[in-house]
Design a protein around this motif. Structure first.
Motif, PDB file in Angstrom:
ATOM      1  N   GLY A 151      -8.976   2.800   3.436  1.00 29.16           N
ATOM      2  CA  GLY A 151      -7.885   3.475   2.726  1.00 29.16           C
ATOM      3  C   GLY A 151      -7.241   4.541   3.586  1.00 29.16           C
TER       4      GLY A 151
ATOM      5  N   ILE B  85       1.116   4.338  -2.842  1.00 23.78           N
ATOM      6  CA  ILE B  85       0.784   5.727  -2.503  1.00 23.78           C
ATOM      7  C   ILE B  85       1.999   6.640  -2.567  1.00 23.78           C
ATOM      8  CG2 ILE B  85      -0.011   7.253  -0.659  1.00 23.78           C
ATOM      9  CD1 ILE B  85      -2.283   5.734  -1.892  1.00 23.78           C
TER      10      ILE B  85
ATOM     11  N   PHE C 130       0.835  -1.200   0.000  1.00 24.57           N
ATOM     12  CA  PHE C 130       0.000   0.000   0.000  1.00 24.57           C
ATOM     13  C   PHE C 130       0.874   1.255   0.000  1.00 24.57           C
ATOM     14  CE2 PHE C 130      -3.417   2.825   1.225  1.00 24.57           C
ATOM     15  CZ  PHE C 130      -4.558   2.202   0.725  1.00 24.57           C
ATOM     16  N   SER C 131       1.909   1.237   0.813  1.00 27.57           N
ATOM     17  CA  SER C 131       2.832   2.372   0.887  1.00 27.57           C
ATOM     18  C   SER C 131       3.536   2.612  -0.451  1.00 27.57           C
ATOM     19  CB  SER C 131       3.862   2.125   1.993  1.00 27.57           C
ATOM     20  OG  SER C 131       4.751   3.204   2.100  1.00 27.57           O
TER      21      SER C 131
ATOM     22  N   GLN D  99      -4.335  12.180  -2.296  1.00 27.00           N
ATOM     23  CA  GLN D  99      -3.692  10.994  -1.720  1.00 27.00           C
ATOM     24  C   GLN D  99      -4.709  10.109  -1.007  1.00 27.00           C
ATOM     25  OE1 GLN D  99      -0.898  11.198   1.839  1.00 27.00           O
ATOM     26  NE2 GLN D  99       0.589  10.962   0.190  1.00 27.00           N
TER      27      GLN D  99
ATOM     28  N   LYS E 211      -6.951   8.432  -3.584  1.00 26.22           N
ATOM     29  CA  LYS E 211      -6.262   7.303  -4.212  1.00 26.22           C
ATOM     30  C   LYS E 211      -6.249   6.097  -3.285  1.00 26.22           C
ATOM     31  CE  LYS E 211      -1.949   6.138  -6.625  1.00 26.22           C
ATOM     32  NZ  LYS E 211      -0.626   6.657  -7.088  1.00 26.22           N
ATOM     33  N   ALA E 212      -6.021   6.334  -2.009  1.00 26.50           N
ATOM     34  CA  ALA E 212      -6.028   5.233  -1.038  1.00 26.50           C
ATOM     35  C   ALA E 212      -7.391   4.552  -1.008  1.00 26.50           C
ATOM     36  CB  ALA E 212      -5.666   5.760   0.350  1.00 26.50           C
TER      37      ALA E 212
ATOM     38  N   LEU F 233      -3.241   4.656   5.418  1.00 26.13           N
ATOM     39  CA  LEU F 233      -2.296   5.786   5.424  1.00 26.13           C
ATOM     40  C   LEU F 233      -1.988   6.224   6.856  1.00 26.13           C
ATOM     41  CD1 LEU F 233      -3.476   8.057   2.457  1.00 26.13           C
ATOM     42  CD2 LEU F 233      -1.609   6.411   2.521  1.00 26.13           C
TER      43      LEU F 233
END
Length: 516
Positions: free
Chosen positions: A200, A18, A14-15, A92, A95-96, A204
């Motif tokens: 999501g 992003i 995931f990181s 951001q 998108k997550a 983050l």
């Protein structure tokens, strides 16, 4: 590329998507399953009464929808629920949300056409972010309002964020030759019914919370250097008898940071020296204040909490979280409540409490540095100028104190704030998206507080002229941050310095290297 659908997504995956702008690729076998699932739904739903396909939604499910209106029903759902307000989520965060929704669809239990996942892939890989508002979701029938705004963009309506500006969706779709989604059976309900907004955002939050913890350990180690503390409070021997993984991990991190420091003292060489027994009052402080001495016990629970939150939210990321569940393997459709966000909501509340604690520790350590009567080593407010004429870090302390106070108020849990709505159909709700957004605010605030803390530490190091005695890791950070925040003596506005330091803390990746 990060392959989606082949195996479970991790926090690191995931990181990478992003923060390192890696692209997603859709696993071919998973796409085949999605198509099989869709074809099963199309066949199974013929001549049956199925929620959300030929009925209304929620408390309106008692009303049958005529055959000629069943596709319009899905469009009506998306448009009617695009009712968010408040601030726009950042690109951001948007998108997550899309990554989380895509990963749920790739489990092949949602009855969607492959057009949906292909379109989501295009938006993610081209950094086209739907305009989604913070206010609206109650986190029970999923993040309905936030995901409706995603659906609005998928059907070519609404607005998107592209290259830091808001544009009509179709302007950007035309630019990239993207076709909007045409509803096939139940794509409207499938898009809206899920926990992908809170999940999501939660993912983050976990990534940034880990950074905050690592910085807090490092700054705690550096302040122990500044005061020339004894080494036993983070020793293996002291901490291993407390059977908590987090406490021992934090202690190990501190030992790694301070292993070559020339400022940390060995108690046996000082207080255990027989010559000290003749003193009635010891000049050396036998034990430091709790904010310096109890770091492993304070940050250990934070470490353990983040680990638990990560496990739960990553499980949610890789789960099917809509309703009903279309099960082509068992040739059935199951109605229930997988869209309910309690798992994420509770974990976000726990995370924001833990991170508030990090900011509280930083504020106490900051106060110790700024109060000359406590530290008995530094001038008031670490003022390197003329006392009375100059002010040092005095003004910055107000900002830190105010921000920590806000964190403390924000830390009241959302999880217990259920308010029935939807004609009491949703009679108990999770408020998961609210919980995730409030946790993000606590995290953002904490980067500000730790930024002020770091600025003060660097000023203290310069006053003591001790940078050459610091550990290698502490000295490296000192050198790196002094480039963007030079030593100051004369008073000058500090808000731009703080913004640069905060940005450094939020976006520096190598902080994790010392904790491995």
């Amino acid at each position: 590329m990060i392959q989606i659908g082949q195996s479970a997504l991790s926090l690191n995956d995931f990181s990478e998507l992003i923060f390192k702008q890696k692209e997603v690729a859709l696993d071919a076998a998973a796409l085949k399953k999605i198509n099989t699932n869709f074809e099963f739904l199309k066949q199974f739903s013929s001549n049956k009464l199925i929620y959300g396909i030929n009925t209304g939604f929620g408390p309106m499910a008692q009303y049958k929808v005529n055959e000629e209106n069943i596709l319009q029903l899905q469009y009506n759902l998306i448009r009617s629920h695009s009712s968010g307000s408040g601030k726009l989520m950042t690109a951001q965060l948007s998108k997550a949300l899309m990554i989380a929704r895509l990963n749920s669809f790739m489990q092949a239990y949602s009855g969607v056409h492959t057009d949906v996942v292909e379109l989501l892939k295009e938006l993610i890989n081209n950094n086209i972010a739907p305009c989604i508002y913070e206010h609206g979701g109650v986190g029970a029938s999923g993040d309905l309002v936030q995901l409706a705004h995603l659906g609005l963009v998928l059907i070519g309506e609404g607005e998107v964020i592209f290259e830091d500006a808001v544009h009509p969706t179709m302007d950007i779709f035309t630019k990239f030759n993207i076709n909007p989604l045409s509803i096939h059976i139940r794509e409207g309900l499938a898009i809206l019914n899920g926990t992908s907004a809170m999940t999501g955002i939660g993912m983050l939050n976990i990534i940034q919370a880990k950074k905050l913890l690592n910085w807090s350990v490092l700054f705690s180690a550096m302040i122990n250097e500044i005061v020339e503390a004894f080494d036993d409070h983070y020793s293996h021997e002291l901490n291993v008898v407390k059977r908590h993984k987090g406490q021992n991990a934090v202690a190990g991190m501190m030992r790694g940071i301070l292993k070559d420091s020339k400022m940390i003292r060995d108690r046996s060489e000082h207080l255990y020296n027989p010559d000290n027994l003749d003193q009635e009052i010891f000049e050396d402080k036998v034990q430091e204040y709790y904010s310096l001495r109890c770091v492993t016990q304070i940050l250990g629970p934070v470490y353990d909490t983040i680990a638990q939150v990560e496990n739960t939210v990553v499980n949610e990321l890789n789960s099917v979280n809509d309703n009903p569940v279309i099960d082509h393997e068992n040739q059935n459709i199951f109605h229930g409540g997988n869209f309910h966000g309690d798992y994420v909501s509770l974990e976000m509340d726990k995370l924001k409490i833990a991170i508030t604690r990090v900011s509280m520790l930083a504020e106490r350590q900051l106060n110790y540095l700024l109060n000359s009567k406590l530290n008995q080593k530094l001038p008031p407010f670490v003022n390197l100028g003329v006392l009375g004429l100059n002010f040092g870090m005095q003004g910055m302390q107000f900002t830190a104190t105010s921000t920590v106070a806000e964190n403390q108020t924000l830390s009241f849990p959302m999880y217990v704030h259920s308010i029935p709505n939807n004609n009491d159909n949703q009679d108990i709700v999770s408020m998961g998206c609210n919980a995730a957004l409030m946790t993000k605010r606590v995290i953002d605030n904490s980067f500000e507080v730790l930024g002020i803390h770091l600025m003060t530490i660097l000023q203290a190091i310069d006053y003591l002229e001790c940078k050459d005695r610091l550990s290698t890791i502490s000295r490296s950070l000192y050198e790196e941050v002094r480039v963007i925040f030079p030593k100051f003596i004369e008073d000058a506005p500090k808000y731009k310095d703080l913004a640069r330091v905060k940005d450094f803390l939020e976006n520096t990746d190598h902080i994790t290297s010392f904790s491995k």
